[in-house]
Design a protein around this motif. Structure first.
Motif, PDB file in Angstrom:
ATOM      1  N   THR A 144       0.850  -1.194   0.000  1.00 44.81           N
ATOM      2  CA  THR A 144       0.000   0.000   0.000  1.00 44.81           C
ATOM      3  C   THR A 144       0.885   1.242   0.000  1.00 44.81           C
ATOM      4  N   ILE A 145       0.552   2.202  -0.854  1.00 42.80           N
ATOM      5  CA  ILE A 145       1.294   3.457  -0.923  1.00 42.80           C
ATOM      6  C   ILE A 145       0.442   4.580  -0.353  1.00 42.80           C
ATOM      7  N   VAL A 146       0.968   5.273   0.645  1.00 41.38           N
ATOM      8  CA  VAL A 146       0.328   6.479   1.180  1.00 41.38           C
ATOM      9  C   VAL A 146       0.828   7.664   0.372  1.00 41.38           C
ATOM     10  N   ILE A 147      -0.090   8.442  -0.178  1.00 47.28           N
ATOM     11  CA  ILE A 147       0.270   9.658  -0.904  1.00 47.28           C
ATOM     12  C   ILE A 147       0.006  10.858  -0.009  1.00 47.28           C
ATOM     13  N   LEU A 148       1.051  11.653   0.241  1.00 44.63           N
ATOM     14  CA  LEU A 148       0.915  12.922   0.956  1.00 44.63           C
ATOM     15  C   LEU A 148       1.134  14.045  -0.058  1.00 44.63           C
ATOM     16  N   HIS A 149       0.063  14.744  -0.372  1.00 44.76           N
ATOM     17  CA  HIS A 149       0.116  15.761  -1.427  1.00 44.76           C
ATOM     18  C   HIS A 149       0.854  17.018  -0.970  1.00 44.76           C
TER      19      HIS A 149
ATOM     20  N   LEU B  52      10.469  10.601  -1.667  1.00 46.38           N
ATOM     21  CA  LEU B  52      10.302  12.030  -1.448  1.00 46.38           C
ATOM     22  C   LEU B  52      10.505  12.739  -2.781  1.00 46.38           C
ATOM     23  N   ALA B  53       9.441  13.305  -3.326  1.00 47.75           N
ATOM     24  CA  ALA B  53       9.510  13.989  -4.619  1.00 47.75           C
ATOM     25  C   ALA B  53       9.567  15.492  -4.404  1.00 47.75           C
ATOM     26  N   ALA B  54      10.708  16.098  -4.722  1.00 43.63           N
ATOM     27  CA  ALA B  54      10.918  17.536  -4.506  1.00 43.63           C
ATOM     28  C   ALA B  54      10.466  17.949  -3.101  1.00 43.63           C
ATOM     29  N   PRO B  55      10.948  17.258  -2.067  1.00 40.32           N
ATOM     30  CA  PRO B  55      10.436  17.501  -0.720  1.00 40.32           C
ATOM     31  C   PRO B  55      10.755  18.900  -0.193  1.00 40.32           C
ATOM     32  N   MET B  56       9.810  19.461   0.537  1.00 43.20           N
ATOM     33  CA  MET B  56       9.980  20.784   1.116  1.00 43.20           C
ATOM     34  C   MET B  56      10.700  20.658   2.459  1.00 43.20           C
ATOM     35  N   ILE B  57      11.971  20.287   2.392  1.00 42.46           N
ATOM     36  CA  ILE B  57      12.790  20.281   3.599  1.00 42.46           C
ATOM     37  C   ILE B  57      13.099  21.726   3.982  1.00 42.46           C
ATOM     38  N   GLU B  58      13.345  22.541   2.974  1.00 45.88           N
ATOM     39  CA  GLU B  58      13.475  23.984   3.186  1.00 45.88           C
ATOM     40  C   GLU B  58      12.856  24.711   2.006  1.00 45.88           C
TER      41      GLU B  58
ATOM     42  N   TYR C 130       4.657   8.022  -0.621  1.00 48.53           N
ATOM     43  CA  TYR C 130       5.040   8.953  -1.674  1.00 48.53           C
ATOM     44  C   TYR C 130       4.669  10.338  -1.169  1.00 48.53           C
ATOM     45  N   GLY C 131       5.672  11.151  -0.872  1.00 48.03           N
ATOM     46  CA  GLY C 131       5.430  12.495  -0.369  1.00 48.03           C
ATOM     47  C   GLY C 131       5.947  13.527  -1.344  1.00 48.03           C
ATOM     48  N   TYR C 132       5.044  14.402  -1.791  1.00 48.39           N
ATOM     49  CA  TYR C 132       5.418  15.420  -2.766  1.00 48.39           C
ATOM     50  C   TYR C 132       5.474  16.803  -2.118  1.00 48.39           C
ATOM     51  N   SER C 133       6.574  17.525  -2.336  1.00 42.73           N
ATOM     52  CA  SER C 133       6.733  18.908  -1.877  1.00 42.73           C
ATOM     53  C   SER C 133       6.475  19.021  -0.368  1.00 42.73           C
ATOM     54  N   MET C 134       5.434  19.733   0.044  1.00 41.57           N
ATOM     55  CA  MET C 134       5.135  19.817   1.469  1.00 41.57           C
ATOM     56  C   MET C 134       4.896  18.437   2.050  1.00 41.57           C
ATOM     57  N   GLY C 135       4.229  17.574   1.275  1.00 42.27           N
ATOM     58  CA  GLY C 135       4.024  16.199   1.725  1.00 42.27           C
ATOM     59  C   GLY C 135       5.334  15.460   1.906  1.00 42.27           C
ATOM     60  N   GLY C 136       6.347  15.828   1.116  1.00 39.73           N
ATOM     61  CA  GLY C 136       7.672  15.235   1.282  1.00 39.73           C
ATOM     62  C   GLY C 136       8.335  15.689   2.565  1.00 39.73           C
ATOM     63  N   GLY C 137       8.151  16.977   2.916  1.00 35.98           N
ATOM     64  CA  GLY C 137       8.676  17.466   4.190  1.00 35.98           C
ATOM     65  C   GLY C 137       8.025  16.743   5.357  1.00 35.98           C
ATOM     66  N   ILE C 138       6.724  16.515   5.257  1.00 34.19           N
ATOM     67  CA  ILE C 138       6.014  15.751   6.292  1.00 34.19           C
ATOM     68  C   ILE C 138       6.553  14.324   6.334  1.00 34.19           C
ATOM     69  N   GLY C 139       6.863  13.775   5.148  1.00 36.82           N
ATOM     70  CA  GLY C 139       7.434  12.434   5.082  1.00 36.82           C
ATOM     71  C   GLY C 139       8.772  12.334   5.786  1.00 36.82           C
ATOM     72  N   VAL C 140       9.607  13.367   5.671  1.00 36.73           N
ATOM     73  CA  VAL C 140      10.886  13.387   6.381  1.00 36.73           C
ATOM     74  C   VAL C 140      10.644  13.350   7.891  1.00 36.73           C
TER      75      VAL C 140
END
Length: 371
Positions: free
Chosen positions: A93-98, A199-205, A174-184
């Motif tokens: 199962t893949i969780v998508i965080l937009h 993490l796709a283009a994660p918003m770490i900063e 799968y976390g994209y942008s802000m969702g990627g920052g949440i994934g971190v």
């Protein structure tokens, strides 16, 4: 090779095949927000679903049956007949965080490809987005009082909705942008929660308009004067028509489809950051890159970096991967030099290797590092 939807027929294929199939294997749900020490319980907005968070799930086993009713050659031209030969059960199962200002439905095409690859999908809509509670009256603005709220809500979703969705199967992210920052943050604060993370283009900063120091000072002042829920300076409201000039070099059919989808419902009109959201986004960065936080990560990670990203800073992404890798964890960085932050709105030529990299990572076995 991954077969993508023909861009020249994009809207027609989405309408005639993708949307009805996704509808047949999806169901919507509502989850009470997480409660956590230090986070005040927020009131339920009047127009919300009793203050609950909205999510959309897609079950692969149903998809595998439903897809057999369609002519596979219509949407997979080089793989005619594949719908008749697919496995009955999902791999995982893949969780998508937009991302920021997005919603569950803008990831329909991605969900389609993940389902075709054999995965269940669970997509949570963060607070202030989609059908989840909006805490401001302006439909354009996203507000959050504390960035940790996104993290604990996502963790609760993974534990109580996504993991039981197909019990016994791996749980990926799968976390994209802000969702990627949440994934971190999930990888650092809940190290045993997930089995693999993309993490796709994660918003770490985030890349802030006036730079980190000036922007942080400016929004703190505005928040102190009661402007925390107001739109941060320099942002535009949701447009009546799509400005196609913003999507030069990207896939116009995909951009138009996503715009029309968001235009159809005012709850999808989110496009502006509140001053408090900017304040919280800037504050999140320091926590995500702390040495002691990175040391907690044990989950294999693939970070996809856009070479032409103007929304998030690549150096912080690289710093995170370097810190995690030093602890013996499988943390991979893949750079796509010619791609922009909006990965999923790319043309097929660029989108294909990007998607293949993700699926190759998901399909490869990894072992977690034990504490």
């Amino acid at each position: 090779m991954v077969e993508l939807i023909d861009e020249s027929k994009f809207a027609a294929v989405m309408s005639a095949v993708v949307e009805p199939v996704l509808k047949s294997c999806s169901f919507e749900g509502w989850m009470n927000p997480a409660e956590h020490p230090g986070l005040e319980k927020l009131p339920a907005p009047e127009d919300s679903h009793d203050g609950k968070l909205h999510y959309v799930n897609y079950r692969y086993a149903v998809f595998a049956k439903e897809i057999k009713q369609f002519d596979a050659g219509y949407f997979l031209p080089s793989q005619a007949g594949i719908a008749q030969n697919r496995p009955d059960e999902a791999k995982a199962t893949i969780v998508i965080l937009h991302g920021f200002t997005r919603n569950a439905y803008v990831h329909r095409e991605l969900a389609w490809y993940f389902l075709n690859a054999g995965y269940n999908i669970c997509c949570l809509e963060h607070r202030g987005h989609g059908l989840s509670p909006h805490d401001v009256g302006d439909e354009n603005v996203v507000w959050i009082d504390n960035w940790r709220r996104y993290v604990v809500d996502a963790a609760l979703f993974c534990k109580t909705v996504a993991r039981p969705f197909d019990d016994g199967k791996p749980l990926y992210l799968y976390g994209y942008s802000m969702g990627g920052g949440i994934g971190v943050a999930l990888a650092e604060q809940y190290p045993h929660l997930l089995d693999k993370i993309v993490l796709a283009a994660p918003m770490i900063e985030p890349s802030l308009l006036l730079g980190k120091v000036l922007s942080t000072v400016a929004v703190k002042i505005l928040c102190a004067f009661g402007q925390g829920r107001k739109a941060s300076p320099g942002q535009r409201k949701f447009p009546e028509e799509l400005d196609k000039s913003l999507y030069k070099g990207l896939s116009e059919p995909r951009a138009v489809y996503k715009f029309e989808l968001c235009k159809s419902d005012r709850r999808y009109h989110t496009c502006q950051a509140s001053n408090e959201w900017v304040n919280q986004a800037a504050g999140m960065t320091g926590h995500l890159l702390k040495k002691e936080a990175c040391e907690q990560v044990i989950t294999p990670i693939l970070l996809l970096q856009a070479g032409k990203d103007s929304y998030v800073l690549p150096k912080s992404q690289e710093k995170f991967i370097e810190s995690v890798s030093q602890n013996g964890v499988s943390a991979q960085l893949s750079v796509f030099d010619d791609m922009r932050h909006e990965f999923e709105v790319s043309e097929n030529e660029q989108l294909r290797p990007w998607l293949e990299r993700i699926l190759d990572f998901y399909d490869t076995d990894f072992e977690k590092k034990e504490n």
